[in-house]
Design an enzyme around this catalytic site. Structure first.
Site, PDB file in Angstrom:
ATOM      1  N   ASP A  93     -17.519  35.473 -13.585  1.00  0.00           N
ATOM      2  CA  ASP A  93     -17.326  33.948 -13.236  1.00  0.00           C
ATOM      3  C   ASP A  93     -16.206  33.956 -11.808  1.00  0.00           C
ATOM      4  OD1 ASP A  93     -17.909  31.601 -13.586  1.00  0.00           O
ATOM      5  OD2 ASP A  93     -16.599  31.026 -15.388  1.00  0.00           O
ATOM      6  N   ALA A 151      -8.987  24.096 -12.186  1.00  0.00           N
ATOM      7  CA  ALA A 151      -9.240  24.786 -10.778  1.00  0.00           C
ATOM      8  C   ALA A 151     -10.272  26.231 -11.283  1.00  0.00           C
ATOM      9  CB  ALA A 151      -7.956  25.335  -9.891  1.00  0.00           C
ATOM     10  N   TRP A 152     -10.551  26.789 -10.231  1.00  0.00           N
ATOM     11  CA  TRP A 152     -11.508  28.059 -10.341  1.00  0.00           C
ATOM     12  C   TRP A 152     -10.621  29.384 -10.434  1.00  0.00           C
ATOM     13  CZ3 TRP A 152      -9.944  30.657  -6.166  1.00  0.00           C
ATOM     14  CH2 TRP A 152      -9.768  29.917  -4.952  1.00  0.00           C
ATOM     15  N   ASN A 153      -9.374  29.557 -10.289  1.00  0.00           N
ATOM     16  CA  ASN A 153      -8.903  30.931 -10.171  1.00  0.00           C
ATOM     17  C   ASN A 153      -8.414  31.380 -11.656  1.00  0.00           C
ATOM     18  OD1 ASN A 153      -6.535  28.862 -10.602  1.00  0.00           O
ATOM     19  ND2 ASN A 153      -5.191  29.926  -9.316  1.00  0.00           N
ATOM     20  N   SER A 178     -13.818  23.862 -13.174  1.00  0.00           N
ATOM     21  CA  SER A 178     -14.261  23.747 -11.938  1.00  0.00           C
ATOM     22  C   SER A 178     -15.756  24.161 -11.903  1.00  0.00           C
ATOM     23  CB  SER A 178     -13.605  24.976 -11.030  1.00  0.00           C
ATOM     24  OG  SER A 178     -14.311  25.017  -9.695  1.00  0.00           O
ATOM     25  N   THR A 232      -6.578  16.548  -4.145  1.00  0.00           N
ATOM     26  CA  THR A 232      -6.928  16.092  -5.300  1.00  0.00           C
ATOM     27  C   THR A 232      -6.142  15.487  -6.253  1.00  0.00           C
ATOM     28  OG1 THR A 232      -8.769  17.915  -5.203  1.00  0.00           O
ATOM     29  CG2 THR A 232      -8.649  16.848  -7.351  1.00  0.00           C
ATOM     30  N   GLU A 250      -0.715  20.138 -11.903  1.00  0.00           N
ATOM     31  CA  GLU A 250      -0.206  21.165 -11.429  1.00  0.00           C
ATOM     32  C   GLU A 250      -1.056  21.744 -10.143  1.00  0.00           C
ATOM     33  OE1 GLU A 250       1.889  23.293 -12.696  1.00  0.00           O
ATOM     34  OE2 GLU A 250       2.340  22.273 -14.756  1.00  0.00           O
ATOM     35  N   CYS A 284      -1.639  29.966  -7.307  1.00  0.00           N
ATOM     36  CA  CYS A 284      -1.079  28.756  -6.652  1.00  0.00           C
ATOM     37  C   CYS A 284       0.295  28.985  -6.417  1.00  0.00           C
ATOM     38  CB  CYS A 284      -1.173  27.532  -7.562  1.00  0.00           C
ATOM     39  SG  CYS A 284      -0.680  28.035  -9.690  1.00  0.00           S
ATOM     40  N   GLU A 381      -1.308  25.643   2.643  1.00  0.00           N
ATOM     41  CA  GLU A 381      -1.593  26.668   1.570  1.00  0.00           C
ATOM     42  C   GLU A 381      -2.961  27.402   2.048  1.00  0.00           C
ATOM     43  OE1 GLU A 381      -3.078  25.076  -1.941  1.00  0.00           O
ATOM     44  OE2 GLU A 381      -2.003  26.378  -3.227  1.00  0.00           O
ATOM     45  N   LYS A 451       7.943  18.236  -5.896  1.00  0.00           N
ATOM     46  CA  LYS A 451       7.550  17.580  -4.709  1.00  0.00           C
ATOM     47  C   LYS A 451       6.203  17.248  -4.896  1.00  0.00           C
ATOM     48  CE  LYS A 451      10.163  19.997  -1.708  1.00  0.00           C
ATOM     49  NZ  LYS A 451      10.798  20.425  -0.469  1.00  0.00           N
ATOM     50  N   GLU A 458       3.957  22.670 -17.760  1.00  0.00           N
ATOM     51  CA  GLU A 458       3.024  23.241 -18.607  1.00  0.00           C
ATOM     52  C   GLU A 458       3.757  24.354 -19.125  1.00  0.00           C
ATOM     53  OE1 GLU A 458      -0.846  23.980 -16.575  1.00  0.00           O
ATOM     54  OE2 GLU A 458      -1.428  22.492 -17.777  1.00  0.00           O
TER      55      GLU A 458
HETATM   56  P1  NDP Z   1      -9.551  21.218  -6.172  1.00  0.00           P
HETATM   57  O1  NDP Z   1      -8.359  20.249  -6.216  1.00  0.00           O
HETATM   58  O2  NDP Z   1     -10.509  21.180  -5.136  1.00  0.00           O
HETATM   59  O3  NDP Z   1     -10.380  20.861  -7.598  1.00  0.00           O
HETATM   60  C1  NDP Z   1      -9.653  20.982  -8.796  1.00  0.00           C
HETATM   61  C2  NDP Z   1     -10.733  20.428  -9.975  1.00  0.00           C
HETATM   62  O4  NDP Z   1     -10.517  18.866  -9.755  1.00  0.00           O
HETATM   63  C3  NDP Z   1     -11.903  20.663  -9.945  1.00  0.00           C
HETATM   64  O5  NDP Z   1     -12.395  20.956 -11.171  1.00  0.00           O
HETATM   65  C4  NDP Z   1     -12.668  19.817  -9.166  1.00  0.00           C
HETATM   66  O6  NDP Z   1     -14.084  19.825  -9.372  1.00  0.00           O
HETATM   67  C5  NDP Z   1     -11.843  18.564  -9.752  1.00  0.00           C
HETATM   68  N1  NDP Z   1     -11.998  17.342  -8.818  1.00  0.00           N
HETATM   69  C6  NDP Z   1     -12.082  17.347  -7.493  1.00  0.00           C
HETATM   70  N2  NDP Z   1     -11.950  15.920  -6.843  1.00  0.00           N
HETATM   71  C7  NDP Z   1     -11.854  15.175  -8.156  1.00  0.00           C
HETATM   72  C8  NDP Z   1     -11.677  13.714  -8.293  1.00  0.00           C
HETATM   73  N3  NDP Z   1     -11.748  13.033  -7.356  1.00  0.00           N
HETATM   74  N4  NDP Z   1     -11.452  13.436  -9.511  1.00  0.00           N
HETATM   75  C9  NDP Z   1     -11.362  14.145 -10.727  1.00  0.00           C
HETATM   76  N5  NDP Z   1     -11.580  15.663 -10.440  1.00  0.00           N
HETATM   77  C10 NDP Z   1     -11.680  16.338  -9.327  1.00  0.00           C
HETATM   78  O7  NDP Z   1      -9.181  22.820  -6.313  1.00  0.00           O
HETATM   79  P2  NDP Z   1      -9.580  24.015  -6.626  1.00  0.00           P
HETATM   80  O8  NDP Z   1     -10.565  24.122  -7.718  1.00  0.00           O
HETATM   81  O9  NDP Z   1     -10.339  24.461  -5.175  1.00  0.00           O
HETATM   82  O10 NDP Z   1      -8.377  25.255  -6.759  1.00  0.00           O
HETATM   83  C11 NDP Z   1      -7.590  25.449  -5.789  1.00  0.00           C
HETATM   84  C12 NDP Z   1      -6.296  24.700  -5.878  1.00  0.00           C
HETATM   85  O11 NDP Z   1      -5.715  24.465  -7.243  1.00  0.00           O
HETATM   86  C13 NDP Z   1      -5.150  25.232  -5.091  1.00  0.00           C
HETATM   87  O12 NDP Z   1      -4.575  24.358  -4.083  1.00  0.00           O
HETATM   88  C14 NDP Z   1      -4.247  25.766  -6.040  1.00  0.00           C
HETATM   89  O13 NDP Z   1      -2.866  25.906  -5.247  1.00  0.00           O
HETATM   90  C15 NDP Z   1      -4.436  24.982  -7.255  1.00  0.00           C
HETATM   91  N6  NDP Z   1      -3.664  25.561  -8.292  1.00  0.00           N
HETATM   92  C16 NDP Z   1      -2.709  25.064  -8.833  1.00  0.00           C
HETATM   93  C17 NDP Z   1      -2.070  25.863 -10.065  1.00  0.00           C
HETATM   94  C18 NDP Z   1      -0.924  25.285 -10.777  1.00  0.00           C
HETATM   95  O14 NDP Z   1      -0.699  25.679 -11.872  1.00  0.00           O
HETATM   96  N7  NDP Z   1      -0.126  24.505 -10.010  1.00  0.00           N
HETATM   97  C19 NDP Z   1      -3.114  26.802 -10.602  1.00  0.00           C
HETATM   98  C20 NDP Z   1      -4.203  27.233  -9.979  1.00  0.00           C
HETATM   99  C21 NDP Z   1      -4.593  26.528  -8.887  1.00  0.00           C
HETATM  100  P3  NDP Z   1     -14.971  20.706  -8.519  1.00  0.00           P
HETATM  101  O15 NDP Z   1     -14.145  21.619  -7.872  1.00  0.00           O
HETATM  102  O16 NDP Z   1     -15.834  21.442  -9.618  1.00  0.00           O
HETATM  103  O17 NDP Z   1     -15.855  19.599  -7.569  1.00  0.00           O
END
Ligand code: NDP
Length: 484
Positions: A93, A151-153, A178, A232, A250, A284, A381, A451, A458
């Site tokens: 995945d 997110a996807w990671n 994601s 987001t 997060e 992240c 980032e 911030k 979590e």
């Molecule tokens: P995104 O912010 O692009 O997406 C996160 C999730 O939100 C996805 O499932 C996405 O759907 C969904 N989403 C997007 N727009 C909306 C909306 N308007 N309303 C509701 N849901 C929405 O992040 P990424 O998936 O690209 O992940 C990378 C980011 O996540 C990085 O900035 C990283 O730092 C952060 N991250 C933070 C962590 C933490 O614990 N602090 C841990 C891991 C990652 P879809 O993408 O399917 O369209």
């Protein structure tokens, strides 16, 4: 297709398909092979998931904590028993090497289920004595239906880090992974049902941002927990605020890792590697701004490059591989765009910087030196394997520079000076800090940002506070004294 699930969604204890939703492909980033084709949730699927969660929640909350905890702990055991299969799925995945997924994904999810499963029976209220024999007691109440958006990671980990504390207190959840990595959350849902969770307690619906948006704004939802980017997060937080919903955010980071000249050099290099290249840098909390005190800079760089050259890049399914592909073409393009900007703005490329000429989305571990605070690669980032080394002279100077960002997810310091280590850690404007290590996230410890990196925490006992609220109940022992 090798990893095609029987249906796209998991709703009310069963797999659910609705081909009316937009189709999307899931690809294995190491080869580009399409491994599954799913459909985004239609409004009918979203409605069914929220309805099922609402129905399941009341009965679940009426169980004792011991009973709820037993289900979560059973789910943890099943996850551990199936760790290898779940890890293989996670590797396909996300593209992350099996060497990593075997120890950091389903295992971390199982830890969360076990920890919050253990905590469930210990949650109690308080007795507050008052004058005249009156007293107040408090009851910890679940919030209701919670929405998790991932997110996807770390798809399995994120699903479990949200589900475990939510369910432990008596909530139900609808989770949207994601769209890039939709497969493993379905497994988490199946395992929870197998462990005895009632149908509807944990539902998975697939789709892009608009599916997340529909979940966040639904009046049946009491709480939204998002793992995603800061932009987001801002949108989702605002949408949730409109319905006065609870949130956990997060979000992303641009975290500093400060290395003083008295640090153990090997440990500091190891910390910088863990904080930049694990999961191909798609973490992240990564410490991507590596501040190195000027006296050890060249020694640090030389040793860092030497060790990074030892990375085994290649087939993620080969357990010797410890550096895999990026999650997607899009993410690789973003990262390579930042590399180009770094060079254009005058940073010195000391290692990597290119996409490997082979199938799959492989970007080399990349190291820049002579990075200055104003450069784009030091401010934004990147979410990929790009490490920036910045020089510094004094503690006071580096603390001001380390904190000069809107983000505040994590921060780390390497030094042998005990007093300085604690002083620096306390001075970081970040939610999750490290002394002489980096990027560990045990379930026992709180994890989250300051911030613009988010709100809430979590893991740890604190997560319970973010999935429940206290009800105060005043009990009178004497007569009611009304004025007339
Ligand atoms: P995104 O912010 O692009 O997406 C996160 C999730 O939100 C996805 O499932 C996405 O759907 C969904 N989403 C997007 N727009 C909306 C909306 N308007 N309303 C509701 N849901 C929405 O992040 P990424 O998936 O690209 O992940 C990378 C980011 O996540 C990085 O900035 C990283 O730092 C952060 N991250 C933070 C962590 C933490 O614990 N602090 C841990 C891991 C990652 P879809 O993408 O399917 O369209």
């Amino acid at each position: 297709m090798r990893f095609q699930p029987p249906a796209s969604h998991f709703v009310d204890g069963a797999r659910l398909e609705d081909e009316g939703g937009a189709p999307f492909d899931v690809t294995y980033p190491a080869t580009g092979e399409v491994i599954a084709r799913l459909h985004a949730a239609t409004p009918a699927v979203i409605d069914a998931a929220l309805g099922a969660a609402k129905r399941a929640q009341a009965g679940w909350a009426a169980l004792t904590g011991t009973e709820r905890g037993r289900v979560l702990r059973r789910a943890a055991e099943i996850m551990r028993d199936r760790n290898r299969d779940l890890s293989i799925l996670e590797t396909h995945d996300t593209g992350k090497p099996l060497q990593e997924t075997l120890v950091a994904d389903a295992t971390s999810g199982a830890d969360a289920l076990e920890y919050f499963g253990g905590l469930a029976a210990t949650l109690t209220g308080e007795h507050i004595p008052l004058a005249g024999g009156d007293f107040v007691y408090t009851r910890r109440r679940p919030l209701g239906v919670c929405v998790g958006i991932g997110a996807w990671n770390y798809p399995t980990q994120i699903a479990c880090w949200k589900a475990a504390p939510a369910l432990c207190v008596g909530n139900a959840m609808v989770f949207k992974p994601s769209e890039t990595t939709p497969l493993s959350a379905l497994k988490v849902a199946e395992i929870l049902v197998e462990a005895g969770a009632p149908p509807g307690l944990f539902n998975v619906v697939q789709g892009m941002g608009e599916v997340g948006g529909a979940l966040v704004t639904d009046p049946r939802v009491a709480k939204v927990s998002l793992t995603g980017s800061a932009p987001t997060g801002r949108k989702v937080y605002a949408a949730a605020a409109d319905g006065m919903k609870h949130v956990t955010m997060e979000l992303g980071g641009k975290s500093p890792l400060v290395i003083f000249d008295d640090a153990d050099l090997e440990d500091a290099v190891g910390g910088a590697i863990l904080g930049n290249f694990y999961s191909s840098g798609q973490v992240c909390s990564n410490g991507t701004r590596v501040f190195v005190q000027r006296g050890i800079k060249e020694r640090f760089l030389a040793r860092l490059v030497e060790r990074v050259k030892g990375a085994v890049i290649g087939d993620p399914m080969d357990e010797a591989t410890n550096f895999g592909p990026m999650v997607s073409e899009r993410q690789a393009e973003i990262v390579l765009g930042y590399v180009a900007k770094g060079m254009a703005e005058g940073a010195r490329l000391v290692h990597g910087g290119t996409r490997l000429d082979r199938p799959g989305v492989f970007v080399e571990p990349t190291i820049f030196a002579d990075v200055t605070d104003g450069m784009t690669i030091a401010r934004e980032e990147i979410f990929g394997p790009v490490l920036s080394v910045l020089d510094f002279d004094t503690e006071e100077e580096v603390m001001a520079r380390a904190n000069a960002t809107d983000l505040g997810l994590a921060a780390g310091v390497f030094t042998r000076d005990l007093a300085r280590a604690h002083r620096v850690a306390a001075g970081f404007e970040a939610g999750t800090c490290y002394i002489n290590t980096y990027n560990l996230a045990p379930v026992e410890a709180p994890f989250g940002g300051s911030k613009m990196s988010g709100v809430g925490r979590e893991n740890s006992k604190l997560a319970v506070e973010h999935y429940s609220e206290m009800q105060g109940i005043y009990v009178a022992a004497g007569p009611v004294e009304a004025p007339y």
